[in-house]
Enzyme design. Structure first.
Site, PDB file in Angstrom:
ATOM      1  N   SER A   1       3.469 -14.043   7.366  1.00  0.00           N
ATOM      2  CA  SER A   1       4.512 -13.138   6.882  1.00  0.00           C
ATOM      3  C   SER A   1       5.544 -12.832   7.958  1.00  0.00           C
ATOM      4  CB  SER A   1       3.846 -11.836   6.443  1.00  0.00           C
ATOM      5  OG  SER A   1       4.790 -10.802   6.373  1.00  0.00           O
ATOM      6  N   GLU A  17       6.525 -10.025   8.442  1.00  0.00           N
ATOM      7  CA  GLU A  17       6.057  -8.771   9.057  1.00  0.00           C
ATOM      8  C   GLU A  17       5.471  -9.037  10.439  1.00  0.00           C
ATOM      9  OE1 GLU A  17       5.529  -5.182   8.242  1.00  0.00           O
ATOM     10  OE2 GLU A  17       7.386  -5.718   7.249  1.00  0.00           O
ATOM     11  N   TYR A  73      -1.145  -4.232   8.682  1.00  0.00           N
ATOM     12  CA  TYR A  73      -0.893  -5.433   7.880  1.00  0.00           C
ATOM     13  C   TYR A  73      -0.303  -6.547   8.763  1.00  0.00           C
ATOM     14  CZ  TYR A  73       1.374  -8.667   4.688  1.00  0.00           C
ATOM     15  OH  TYR A  73       1.783  -9.812   4.052  1.00  0.00           O
TER      16      TYR A  73
HETATM   17  P1  NAP Z   1       0.082  -9.758  -4.364  1.00  0.00           P
HETATM   18  O1  NAP Z   1       0.877  -9.905  -5.610  1.00  0.00           O
HETATM   19  O2  NAP Z   1      -0.194  -8.395  -3.820  1.00  0.00           O
HETATM   20  O3  NAP Z   1      -1.320 -10.513  -4.572  1.00  0.00           O
HETATM   21  C1  NAP Z   1      -2.374 -10.339  -3.688  1.00  0.00           C
HETATM   22  C2  NAP Z   1      -3.581 -11.070  -4.212  1.00  0.00           C
HETATM   23  O4  NAP Z   1      -4.665 -10.881  -3.295  1.00  0.00           O
HETATM   24  C3  NAP Z   1      -4.063 -10.594  -5.575  1.00  0.00           C
HETATM   25  O5  NAP Z   1      -4.461 -11.707  -6.324  1.00  0.00           O
HETATM   26  C4  NAP Z   1      -5.273  -9.741  -5.222  1.00  0.00           C
HETATM   27  O6  NAP Z   1      -6.266  -9.701  -6.230  1.00  0.00           O
HETATM   28  C5  NAP Z   1      -5.815 -10.520  -4.034  1.00  0.00           C
HETATM   29  N1  NAP Z   1      -6.715  -9.689  -3.218  1.00  0.00           N
HETATM   30  C6  NAP Z   1      -6.417  -8.545  -2.562  1.00  0.00           C
HETATM   31  N2  NAP Z   1      -7.503  -8.059  -1.955  1.00  0.00           N
HETATM   32  C7  NAP Z   1      -8.510  -8.922  -2.251  1.00  0.00           C
HETATM   33  C8  NAP Z   1      -9.898  -8.969  -1.935  1.00  0.00           C
HETATM   34  N3  NAP Z   1     -10.464  -8.029  -1.193  1.00  0.00           N
HETATM   35  N4  NAP Z   1     -10.641  -9.996  -2.397  1.00  0.00           N
HETATM   36  C9  NAP Z   1     -10.074 -10.960  -3.165  1.00  0.00           C
HETATM   37  N5  NAP Z   1      -8.774 -10.977  -3.497  1.00  0.00           N
HETATM   38  C10 NAP Z   1      -8.010  -9.957  -3.047  1.00  0.00           C
HETATM   39  O7  NAP Z   1       0.753 -10.576  -3.168  1.00  0.00           O
HETATM   40  P2  NAP Z   1       1.852 -11.744  -3.213  1.00  0.00           P
HETATM   41  O8  NAP Z   1       3.203 -11.114  -3.137  1.00  0.00           O
HETATM   42  O9  NAP Z   1       1.537 -12.702  -4.277  1.00  0.00           O
HETATM   43  O10 NAP Z   1       1.608 -12.417  -1.785  1.00  0.00           O
HETATM   44  C11 NAP Z   1       0.665 -13.467  -1.610  1.00  0.00           C
HETATM   45  C12 NAP Z   1       0.290 -13.580  -0.147  1.00  0.00           C
HETATM   46  O11 NAP Z   1       1.455 -13.811   0.622  1.00  0.00           O
HETATM   47  C13 NAP Z   1      -0.351 -12.328   0.455  1.00  0.00           C
HETATM   48  O12 NAP Z   1      -1.278 -12.748   1.416  1.00  0.00           O
HETATM   49  C14 NAP Z   1       0.809 -11.616   1.133  1.00  0.00           C
HETATM   50  O13 NAP Z   1       0.332 -10.819   2.199  1.00  0.00           O
HETATM   51  C15 NAP Z   1       1.605 -12.802   1.615  1.00  0.00           C
HETATM   52  N6  NAP Z   1       3.044 -12.606   1.737  1.00  0.00           N
HETATM   53  C16 NAP Z   1       3.786 -12.132   0.706  1.00  0.00           C
HETATM   54  C17 NAP Z   1       5.155 -12.004   0.836  1.00  0.00           C
HETATM   55  C18 NAP Z   1       6.007 -11.484  -0.290  1.00  0.00           C
HETATM   56  O14 NAP Z   1       7.157 -11.100  -0.029  1.00  0.00           O
HETATM   57  N7  NAP Z   1       5.545 -11.483  -1.526  1.00  0.00           N
HETATM   58  C19 NAP Z   1       5.793 -12.375   2.036  1.00  0.00           C
HETATM   59  C20 NAP Z   1       4.997 -12.866   3.078  1.00  0.00           C
HETATM   60  C21 NAP Z   1       3.640 -12.995   2.918  1.00  0.00           C
HETATM   61  P3  NAP Z   1      -6.378  -8.510  -7.329  1.00  0.00           P
HETATM   62  O15 NAP Z   1      -5.474  -8.938  -8.427  1.00  0.00           O
HETATM   63  O16 NAP Z   1      -7.806  -8.524  -7.692  1.00  0.00           O
HETATM   64  O17 NAP Z   1      -5.928  -7.250  -6.645  1.00  0.00           O
HETATM   65  N1  GDD Z   2       7.611   0.071  -1.109  1.00  0.00           N
HETATM   66  C1  GDD Z   2       8.644   0.874  -0.845  1.00  0.00           C
HETATM   67  N2  GDD Z   2       8.836   1.983  -1.621  1.00  0.00           N
HETATM   68  N3  GDD Z   2       9.474   0.566   0.174  1.00  0.00           N
HETATM   69  C2  GDD Z   2      10.533   1.382   0.398  1.00  0.00           C
HETATM   70  C3  GDD Z   2      10.782   2.514  -0.379  1.00  0.00           C
HETATM   71  C4  GDD Z   2       9.900   2.849  -1.436  1.00  0.00           C
HETATM   72  O1  GDD Z   2      10.054   3.829  -2.155  1.00  0.00           O
HETATM   73  N4  GDD Z   2      11.924   3.104   0.096  1.00  0.00           N
HETATM   74  C5  GDD Z   2      12.353   2.358   1.100  1.00  0.00           C
HETATM   75  N5  GDD Z   2      11.512   1.306   1.307  1.00  0.00           N
HETATM   76  C6  GDD Z   2      11.643   0.282   2.351  1.00  0.00           C
HETATM   77  C7  GDD Z   2      10.396   0.110   3.206  1.00  0.00           C
HETATM   78  O2  GDD Z   2      10.324   1.150   4.191  1.00  0.00           O
HETATM   79  C8  GDD Z   2      10.649  -1.268   3.790  1.00  0.00           C
HETATM   80  O3  GDD Z   2      11.464  -1.190   4.924  1.00  0.00           O
HETATM   81  C9  GDD Z   2      11.425  -1.998   2.683  1.00  0.00           C
HETATM   82  O4  GDD Z   2      11.831  -0.985   1.752  1.00  0.00           O
HETATM   83  C10 GDD Z   2      10.624  -3.071   1.937  1.00  0.00           C
HETATM   84  O5  GDD Z   2       9.381  -2.518   1.539  1.00  0.00           O
HETATM   85  P1  GDD Z   2       8.369  -3.312   0.556  1.00  0.00           P
HETATM   86  O6  GDD Z   2       9.091  -3.744  -0.663  1.00  0.00           O
HETATM   87  O7  GDD Z   2       7.169  -2.442   0.384  1.00  0.00           O
HETATM   88  O8  GDD Z   2       8.047  -4.649   1.339  1.00  0.00           O
HETATM   89  P2  GDD Z   2       7.699  -4.947   2.867  1.00  0.00           P
HETATM   90  O9  GDD Z   2       8.904  -5.588   3.480  1.00  0.00           O
HETATM   91  O10 GDD Z   2       7.129  -3.765   3.540  1.00  0.00           O
HETATM   92  O11 GDD Z   2       6.534  -6.022   2.724  1.00  0.00           O
HETATM   93  C11 GDD Z   2       6.642  -7.128   1.825  1.00  0.00           C
HETATM   94  O12 GDD Z   2       7.210  -8.231   2.498  1.00  0.00           O
HETATM   95  C12 GDD Z   2       6.432  -8.768   3.573  1.00  0.00           C
HETATM   96  C13 GDD Z   2       7.218  -9.917   4.187  1.00  0.00           C
HETATM   97  O13 GDD Z   2       8.172  -9.436   5.057  1.00  0.00           O
HETATM   98  C14 GDD Z   2       5.236  -7.445   1.305  1.00  0.00           C
HETATM   99  O14 GDD Z   2       5.334  -8.385   0.266  1.00  0.00           O
HETATM  100  C15 GDD Z   2       4.343  -8.017   2.390  1.00  0.00           C
HETATM  101  O15 GDD Z   2       3.108  -8.464   1.809  1.00  0.00           O
HETATM  102  C16 GDD Z   2       5.084  -9.212   3.020  1.00  0.00           C
HETATM  103  O16 GDD Z   2       4.309  -9.795   4.034  1.00  0.00           O
END
Ligand code: NAP
Ligand code: GDD
Length: 325
Positions: A130, A132, A154
């Protein structure tokens, strides 16, 4: 006709897992999913993103906290490719429960890598890294060489997963790589993430079902792309000759405020009238900006994002209007 490839996806019930499954099914893969047992007991709530493809995939219950349960599945299936997407993925929650975030995210990754080494060393492995990991960014645009500076449990868990993946590649010659993906969104995004919180609130406000939208730091900036585009990059990484890590993003950055402004304007409303600041939504340590330099992916994977910021926001708001009608 060649042999049908087997792919195992952890986190198949999540946003990325659902798009990746569809993508791999189109490529004629046999798709297996690792899911928590509770998910199988509550299909209507927990399997909503994959309900339309349930008949085409095979789900196995296991826990990322149990090495034994993971070994059983990997030993049985011996997948050609393993996409490890399962994680506690909500950054804000990782401040509330650091222990379970580190436990699931670090141990889960370690268990899978160790099971591959001992029981299926030919499986190719993708780790969901990520942006992050860059946290307090050390460069204006982040690439594969930029130093990590995570700002949450995280982020730390993802750096640990990245290092484990690298070490298994170097020590045991496993085909293991990390995709360092920047934020990617879609109508399937979880409601706790800011983009979906905004698009769903805009829809509900427009439909008279909600009055205001509470947000924390609206000045945070992110590099937002579409999840559908990003799952293709995951697959491409595992089709290369050599396992390597890649940054995936759009190279464009927008603030939370920009997202809200555009989302409200799509339904003809002025965001200023509806958003309210809630200090409880601020994080103890924030990631202020993230912007990808994805040149390596462009060059080696021939990958580039297909959806721009405006298209993404429009799609999310439109889908939420239909959803809440
Ligand atoms: P998501 O929608 O939150 O999905 C997370 C998945 O992980 C769900 O299927 C959840 O299952 C499963 N999971 C969580 N805890 C678990 C556990 N203890 N045992 C088994 N399964 C578990 O996340 P996503 O956005 O698809 O992201 C996929 C991956 O990419 C994650 O690793 C995330 O950290 C990473 N990532 C995401 C982003 C982004 O912007 N979306 C960016 C960078 C990296 P349940 O349905 O059972 O909860
Ligand atoms: N969730 C949330 N809710 N975020 C808020 C809010 C609110 O009400 N108000 C402001 N924010 C700001 C957060 O402080 C952060 O800076 C930004 O919006 C994005 O927050 P999220 O959408 O929760 O995503 P994230 O950037 O923290 O994390 C996501 O992206 C990562 C990759 O950079 C997640 O998908 C992570 O799993 C992923 O790795």
């Amino acid at each position: 006709m060649g042999k049908i490839k087997k792919a195992l996806i952890t986190g198949i019930t999540g946003q990325d897992g659902s798009y990746l499954s569809e993508f791999l099914l189109k490529k004629n893969y046999q798709v297996y999913g690792l899911v928590r047992r509770v998910a199988l007991e509550d299909e209507s709530h927990r399997l909503w993103r994959i309900k339309h493809i349930l008949k085409k995939i095979k789900l196995n219950s296991a826990s990322l906290e149990s090495y034994a349960s993971i070994v059983k599945i990997i030993q049985k299936i011996k997948p050609d490719e393993i996409y490890h997407l399962g994680a506690q993925s909500y950054v804000a929650y990782s401040f509330e429960d650091e222990f379970s975030t580190l436990n699931t995210n670090i141990n889960g990754t370690h268990y899978i890598l160790s099971a591959i080494k001992d029981f299926s060393p030919k499986s190719k492995f993708y780790f969901a890294g990520s942006s992050e990991m860059f946290g307090k960014v050390q460069k204006n645009k982040q690439d594969e060489k930029t130093r990590f500076y995570p700002r949450s449990a995280y982020g730390i868990s993802k750096v640990a997963g990245f290092e484990l993946t690298r070490n298994y590649r170097e020590a045991y010659k496993i085909f293991a790589c990390t995709g360092i993906l920047f934020n990617h969104e879609s109508p399937r995004r979880g409601f706790e993430f800011v983009t979906r919180k905004i698009s769903s609130s805009v829809a509900k406000i427009k439909l008279g079902k909600q009055k205001t939208l509470q947000l924390g730091n609206i000045y945070a900036k992110r590099d937002w792309g579409h999840a559908k585009d990003y799952v293709e990059a995951m697959w491409l990484m595992l089709q290369q000759k050599k396992p390597e890590d890649f940054v995936i993003g759009t190279g464009k950055m927008h603030s939370v405020k920009d997202f809200a402004k555009l989302a409200f304007s799509i339904v003809g409303l002025n965001y200023k009238k509806y958003i309210r600041f809630n200090k409880n939504l601020l994080r103890p340590s924030e990631v202020d900006t993230l912007k990808a330099n994805y040149n390596k992916a462009k060059k080696n994977l021939k990958w580039k994002p297909k959806t721009n910021f405006t298209q993404l926001v429009k799609e999310m708001v439109k889908e939420d209007l239909n959803f809440f009608k």
